[in-house]
Design an enzyme around this catalytic site. Sequence first.
Site, PDB file in Angstrom:
ATOM      1  N   ASN A 100      -0.820   2.243  14.264  1.00  0.00           N
ATOM      2  CA  ASN A 100      -2.222   1.992  13.926  1.00  0.00           C
ATOM      3  C   ASN A 100      -2.213   1.006  12.759  1.00  0.00           C
ATOM      4  O   ASN A 100      -1.920   1.389  11.633  1.00  0.00           O
ATOM      5  CB  ASN A 100      -2.889   3.320  13.528  1.00  0.00           C
ATOM      6  CG  ASN A 100      -4.320   3.126  13.046  1.00  0.00           C
ATOM      7  OD1 ASN A 100      -4.856   2.025  13.112  1.00  0.00           O
ATOM      8  ND2 ASN A 100      -4.934   4.192  12.557  1.00  0.00           N
ATOM      9  N   TRP A 101      -2.505  -0.232  13.071  1.00  0.00           N
ATOM     10  CA  TRP A 101      -2.434  -1.277  12.027  1.00  0.00           C
ATOM     11  C   TRP A 101      -3.607  -1.180  11.052  1.00  0.00           C
ATOM     12  O   TRP A 101      -3.605  -1.847  10.022  1.00  0.00           O
ATOM     13  CB  TRP A 101      -2.414  -2.677  12.664  1.00  0.00           C
ATOM     14  CG  TRP A 101      -1.168  -2.997  13.439  1.00  0.00           C
ATOM     15  CD1 TRP A 101      -0.125  -2.134  13.736  1.00  0.00           C
ATOM     16  CD2 TRP A 101      -0.811  -4.264  14.008  1.00  0.00           C
ATOM     17  NE1 TRP A 101       0.837  -2.795  14.458  1.00  0.00           N
ATOM     18  CE2 TRP A 101       0.448  -4.109  14.637  1.00  0.00           C
ATOM     19  CE3 TRP A 101      -1.432  -5.522  14.052  1.00  0.00           C
ATOM     20  CZ2 TRP A 101       1.098  -5.153  15.304  1.00  0.00           C
ATOM     21  CZ3 TRP A 101      -0.788  -6.563  14.713  1.00  0.00           C
ATOM     22  CH2 TRP A 101       0.471  -6.378  15.329  1.00  0.00           C
ATOM     23  N   LYS A 102      -4.608  -0.400  11.392  1.00  0.00           N
ATOM     24  CA  LYS A 102      -5.816  -0.285  10.561  1.00  0.00           C
ATOM     25  C   LYS A 102      -6.366  -1.702  10.273  1.00  0.00           C
ATOM     26  O   LYS A 102      -6.242  -2.576  11.122  1.00  0.00           O
ATOM     27  CB  LYS A 102      -5.528   0.524   9.291  1.00  0.00           C
ATOM     28  CG  LYS A 102      -4.901   1.898   9.638  1.00  0.00           C
ATOM     29  CD  LYS A 102      -4.846   2.865   8.503  1.00  0.00           C
ATOM     30  CE  LYS A 102      -4.215   4.171   8.972  1.00  0.00           C
ATOM     31  NZ  LYS A 102      -4.174   5.202   7.960  1.00  0.00           N
TER      32      LYS A 102
ATOM     33  N   HIS B 180     -10.449   9.041  14.221  1.00  0.00           N
ATOM     34  CA  HIS B 180      -9.509   9.003  13.097  1.00  0.00           C
ATOM     35  C   HIS B 180     -10.232   9.548  11.857  1.00  0.00           C
ATOM     36  O   HIS B 180     -11.433   9.341  11.707  1.00  0.00           O
ATOM     37  CB  HIS B 180      -9.043   7.555  12.869  1.00  0.00           C
ATOM     38  CG  HIS B 180      -7.896   7.475  11.919  1.00  0.00           C
ATOM     39  ND1 HIS B 180      -8.067   7.562  10.553  1.00  0.00           N
ATOM     40  CD2 HIS B 180      -6.557   7.364  12.127  1.00  0.00           C
ATOM     41  CE1 HIS B 180      -6.865   7.492   9.970  1.00  0.00           C
ATOM     42  NE2 HIS B 180      -5.944   7.368  10.907  1.00  0.00           N
TER      43      HIS B 180
ATOM     44  N   GLU C  46     -10.384   8.488   8.985  1.00  0.00           N
ATOM     45  CA  GLU C  46     -11.077   7.438   8.226  1.00  0.00           C
ATOM     46  C   GLU C  46     -12.436   7.126   8.856  1.00  0.00           C
ATOM     47  O   GLU C  46     -13.384   6.771   8.164  1.00  0.00           O
ATOM     48  CB  GLU C  46     -10.180   6.187   8.125  1.00  0.00           C
ATOM     49  CG  GLU C  46      -9.028   6.448   7.148  1.00  0.00           C
ATOM     50  CD  GLU C  46      -7.738   5.706   7.444  1.00  0.00           C
ATOM     51  OE1 GLU C  46      -7.747   4.719   8.184  1.00  0.00           O
ATOM     52  OE2 GLU C  46      -6.693   6.147   6.914  1.00  0.00           O
TER      53      GLU C  46
ATOM     54  N   GLU D  89      -3.295  14.654  12.574  1.00  0.00           N
ATOM     55  CA  GLU D  89      -3.062  13.914  11.338  1.00  0.00           C
ATOM     56  C   GLU D  89      -3.690  14.685  10.182  1.00  0.00           C
ATOM     57  O   GLU D  89      -4.905  14.551   9.934  1.00  0.00           O
ATOM     58  CB  GLU D  89      -3.704  12.524  11.422  1.00  0.00           C
ATOM     59  CG  GLU D  89      -3.171  11.669  12.540  1.00  0.00           C
ATOM     60  CD  GLU D  89      -3.368  10.187  12.264  1.00  0.00           C
ATOM     61  OE1 GLU D  89      -2.376   9.455  12.309  1.00  0.00           O
ATOM     62  OE2 GLU D  89      -4.508   9.766  11.973  1.00  0.00           O
TER      63      GLU D  89
ATOM     64  N   GLY E  37      -1.134   8.125   4.383  1.00  0.00           N
ATOM     65  CA  GLY E  37      -0.987   7.086   3.361  1.00  0.00           C
ATOM     66  C   GLY E  37      -0.611   7.614   1.983  1.00  0.00           C
ATOM     67  O   GLY E  37      -0.717   6.904   0.997  1.00  0.00           O
TER      68      GLY E  37
ATOM     69  N   SER F 193       2.181   9.617   7.058  1.00  0.00           N
ATOM     70  CA  SER F 193       3.390   9.219   6.315  1.00  0.00           C
ATOM     71  C   SER F 193       4.674   9.362   7.128  1.00  0.00           C
ATOM     72  O   SER F 193       5.723   9.711   6.592  1.00  0.00           O
ATOM     73  CB  SER F 193       3.494  10.000   4.998  1.00  0.00           C
ATOM     74  OG  SER F 193       2.388   9.697   4.178  1.00  0.00           O
TER      75      SER F 193
ATOM     76  N   GLY G 189       0.902   4.636  10.544  1.00  0.00           N
ATOM     77  CA  GLY G 189       0.086   3.644   9.842  1.00  0.00           C
ATOM     78  C   GLY G 189       0.982   2.650   9.128  1.00  0.00           C
ATOM     79  O   GLY G 189       1.499   1.699   9.714  1.00  0.00           O
ATOM     80  N   GLY G 190       1.208   2.887   7.844  1.00  0.00           N
ATOM     81  CA  GLY G 190       1.945   1.953   6.981  1.00  0.00           C
ATOM     82  C   GLY G 190       3.245   1.443   7.587  1.00  0.00           C
ATOM     83  O   GLY G 190       3.488   0.228   7.597  1.00  0.00           O
TER      84      GLY G 190
HETATM   85  P1  13P Z   1       0.270   6.450   7.393  1.00  0.00           P
HETATM   86  O1  13P Z   1       1.441   6.444   8.353  1.00  0.00           O
HETATM   87  O2  13P Z   1       0.130   5.206   6.611  1.00  0.00           O
HETATM   88  O3  13P Z   1       0.264   7.712   6.566  1.00  0.00           O
HETATM   89  O4  13P Z   1      -1.055   6.527   8.299  1.00  0.00           O
HETATM   90  C1  13P Z   1      -1.154   7.476   9.303  1.00  0.00           C
HETATM   91  C2  13P Z   1      -2.362   7.207  10.100  1.00  0.00           C
HETATM   92  O5  13P Z   1      -3.478   7.342   9.634  1.00  0.00           O
HETATM   93  C3  13P Z   1      -2.175   6.717  11.471  1.00  0.00           C
HETATM   94  O6  13P Z   1      -3.362   6.734  12.191  1.00  0.00           O
END
Ligand code: 13P
Length: 246
Positions: free
Chosen positions: A8-10, A92, A94, A162, A168, A206, A227-228
């Site tokens: 997920n590149w956000k 998600h 977010e 999640e 994050g 994470s 994510g990251g």
């Molecule tokens: P991180 O891997 O950066 O914690 O993000 C997880 C995430 O929200 C994937 O959708």
Amino acid sequence: MKKLIAGNWKMNTDLSQGSELISSITDKIQANKELQDNCDFLVCPPFVYLSSIKGVASGAQDCSSHKSGAYTGEISASMIKDCGGSYVILGHSERRSYHGESSAVVSDKAKAAHEAGLIAIICVGESENQRDQGQEQTVVGGQLLGSIPDTATAQNTVIAYEPVWAIGTGKTASPKDVADMHSFIRSKLNGLIEGSEKVRILYGGSMKPENAGELLAIPNVDGGLIGGASLNADAFIEIGLAAWAN
Ligand code: 13P
């Protein structure tokens, strides 16, 4: 079950960074037959770069619950499909927290995704406060019940667990907490989705090369939503390698 390694590149990358990232990821996957045989890879870039993704499955990070019409700024599920996407991440944390998306909205979006032929990755997860109060299963159980539409099948739906406090932050849930929650989710899906034992349940929060092996070896963890670490081709591929090294 073949593991799904999803990035997920956000709201990250620009066109040149995104193109470089995807070509590096694709090259590494294509060079490793064993990796291809053992993992499915997916990347979910910002909408505007979706058409540029070639060589690996792609998806969006949200979609409209509507098919078309006067919904300024919205993107429909069929537009995602049109741009080569086959998945869409929905609900998600977010989106739930910054855009006030309720489970009912997530369910409507998932239904629209299914009707357009997309696979919906429905995200669930408790906050730190909810876990501290021992409410994690009540919260996640409620989100599953409210967010999964009656169009869901084992083929068109993936669940991503999640925990909000692990996103994050560098914190991950303990292997026991992940095992307990994934087995709880599996049991809840029975009754909500036919063939529930075949639904993939991803862990997100994470995940990185250092902890992926341990997390992906847990029963009912069928992949990761990353994510990251998905913004670095080497780290993303190493997570894939960790998925079947165990
Ligand atoms: P991180 O891997 O950066 O914690 O993000 C997880 C995430 O929200 C994937 O959708």
